[in-house]
Write a protein that holds these residues in place. Structure first.
Motif, short mmCIF file in Angstrom:
data_model
loop_
_atom_site.label_atom_id
_atom_site.label_comp_id
_atom_site.label_asym_id
_atom_site.label_seq_id
_atom_site.Cartn_x
_atom_site.Cartn_y
_atom_site.Cartn_z
N PRO A 126 9.01 1.23 0.75
CA PRO A 126 9.48 0.01 0.12
C PRO A 126 10.63 0.31 -0.83
CG PRO A 126 7.11 0.18 0.02
CD PRO A 126 7.60 1.50 0.55
N GLY A 127 11.61 -0.52 -0.80
CA GLY A 127 12.76 -0.26 -1.66
C GLY A 127 13.87 0.41 -0.87
N HIS A 128 13.52 1.19 0.16
CA HIS A 128 14.56 1.78 1.00
C HIS A 128 15.19 0.65 1.80
CE1 HIS A 128 16.44 4.11 4.25
NE2 HIS A 128 16.52 5.06 3.33
N TRP A 129 16.53 0.70 1.96
CA TRP A 129 17.21 -0.43 2.60
C TRP A 129 16.70 -0.73 4.00
CZ3 TRP A 129 19.54 0.65 7.11
CH2 TRP A 129 19.98 1.96 7.33
N SER A 130 16.23 0.30 4.73
CA SER A 130 15.83 0.07 6.12
C SER A 130 14.55 -0.75 6.25
CB SER A 130 15.69 1.40 6.85
OG SER A 130 14.66 2.15 6.26
N THR A 131 13.86 -0.99 5.16
CA THR A 131 12.65 -1.83 5.21
C THR A 131 12.96 -3.26 4.76
OG1 THR A 131 11.99 -1.33 2.94
CG2 THR A 131 11.19 0.17 4.65
N GLY A 132 14.24 -3.55 4.58
CA GLY A 132 14.65 -4.85 4.03
C GLY A 132 14.20 -6.06 4.84
N SER B 7 2.12 5.73 -1.68
CA SER B 7 1.91 6.92 -0.87
C SER B 7 3.13 7.85 -0.88
CB SER B 7 1.57 6.52 0.58
OG SER B 7 2.76 6.22 1.24
N ASN B 8 2.87 9.12 -0.56
CA ASN B 8 3.97 10.09 -0.55
C ASN B 8 4.99 9.81 0.54
OD1 ASN B 8 3.04 11.48 -2.68
ND2 ASN B 8 1.84 12.93 -1.46
N SER B 9 4.48 9.36 1.72
CA SER B 9 5.39 9.13 2.85
C SER B 9 6.41 8.03 2.54
CB SER B 9 4.60 8.76 4.10
OG SER B 9 3.96 7.53 3.88
N ALA B 10 6.10 7.22 1.54
CA ALA B 10 7.00 6.11 1.20
C ALA B 10 8.22 6.58 0.44
CB ALA B 10 6.25 5.07 0.38
N LYS C 173 0.83 -1.20 0.00
CA LYS C 173 0.00 0.00 0.00
C LYS C 173 0.87 1.25 0.00
CE LYS C 173 -3.61 -1.36 2.87
NZ LYS C 173 -4.03 -1.15 4.24
N MET C 174 1.95 1.18 0.80
CA MET C 174 2.80 2.36 0.95
C MET C 174 3.54 2.72 -0.33
SD MET C 174 4.43 1.95 4.66
CE MET C 174 5.52 3.32 4.37
N ALA C 175 3.66 1.75 -1.21
CA ALA C 175 4.42 2.00 -2.43
C ALA C 175 3.85 3.19 -3.19
CB ALA C 175 4.41 0.76 -3.32
#
Ligand code: AMP
Ligand code: ZN
Length: 224
Positions: free
Chosen positions: A42-48, A34-37, A30-32
């Motif tokens: 998703p895709g940012h390393w910290s969500t790995g 949204s602006n906050s994403a 869902k976040m993919a």
């Protein structure tokens, strides 16, 4: 409910710098949109870790409360992460109601360690300042025999007070209903001189440290 355990070869890769971020597992897709994403979605390393929780190649165990994955950059022969399925970004978000969950995560960690090697010494704990989002318990064998362990920061993050034992966290949560972590000394701890975690001998480089610790026998009975 199933309890599959797989083990894995060591992988070569780089470590990443320290940041904090939180996100829920089911909301990843869902976040993919949204602006906050945009910054840390998703895709940012910290969500790995959330991605790895859904990756059958990374998952070693799952039940109704938690998922165990292989650490992608293992710092020892066996290095797993146990993560709750509920959205809990870090230790600061825990309250008294989470005591049973943390006990379950700890128990799961012990079970995984026993299945990996019941003679090898393991520690179970949390980093004072985690780099990755979603709460995760490190289950790490104390041989620290891994090509991914490359820096002083890696070493100190698992062998100084930067690594907080799970049992201590559970006790604090039971007594206080929340977790307070003094992060003021975190950076200093990561810069401490290299020191053997078994005999306290000081070593000047990571290669010297690695050659030294290879001489120790890291067993649950008594490390020598
Ligand atoms: P920390 O947040 O400092 O407690 O540690 C995060 C751990 O996650 C480190 O041990 C990393 O090697 C590991 N790691 C980083 N990215 C991934 C990923 N995508 N999947 C599994 N483990 C990861
Ligand atoms: Zn030593």
């Amino acid at each position: 409910m199933h309890h599959k355990i797989f083990f894995y070869p060591l992988r070569f890769n780089t470590f990443r710098s320290i940041h904090n971020y939180s996100v829920s597992l089911p909301n990843l897709r869902k976040m993919a949109s949204s602006n906050s994403a945009k910054k840390k979605g998703p895709g940012h390393w910290s969500t790995g870790l959330l991605t790895s929780m859904e990756d059958p190649e990374m998952k070693v165990d799952e039940d109704d409360k938690c998922v165990t994955i292989k650490d992608k950059y293992p710092k020892a022969q066996y290095h797993f992460l146990v993560l709750p399925k509920d959205k809990i970004s870090n230790l600061k978000n825990l309250n008294g109601d989470n005591v049973e969950l943390l006990k379950h995560i700890h128990f799961k960690g012990q079970e995984i360690a026993d299945k990996a090697d019941k003679h090898l010494l393991f520690r179970f704990g949390y980093h004072a300042v985690p780099s990755m989002g979603q709460l995760h318990l490190h289950v790490i064998s104390q041989d620290f025999n891994s090509p991914c362990l490359k820096t002083k920061k890696h070493w100190n993050s698992f062998t100084t007070e930067y690594f907080i034992d799970s049992e201590r966290i559970i006790k604090q949560l039971e007594n206080k209903g929340r977790i307070e972590i003094d992060t003021s000394s975190s950076e200093t701890l990561l810069k401490k001189d290299l020191q053997c975690h078994i005999c306290s001998k000081k070593l000047s480089t990571i290669p010297a440290l690695k050659s030294h610790i290879a001489l120790h026998c890291v067993s649950r009975k008594k490390s020598t």
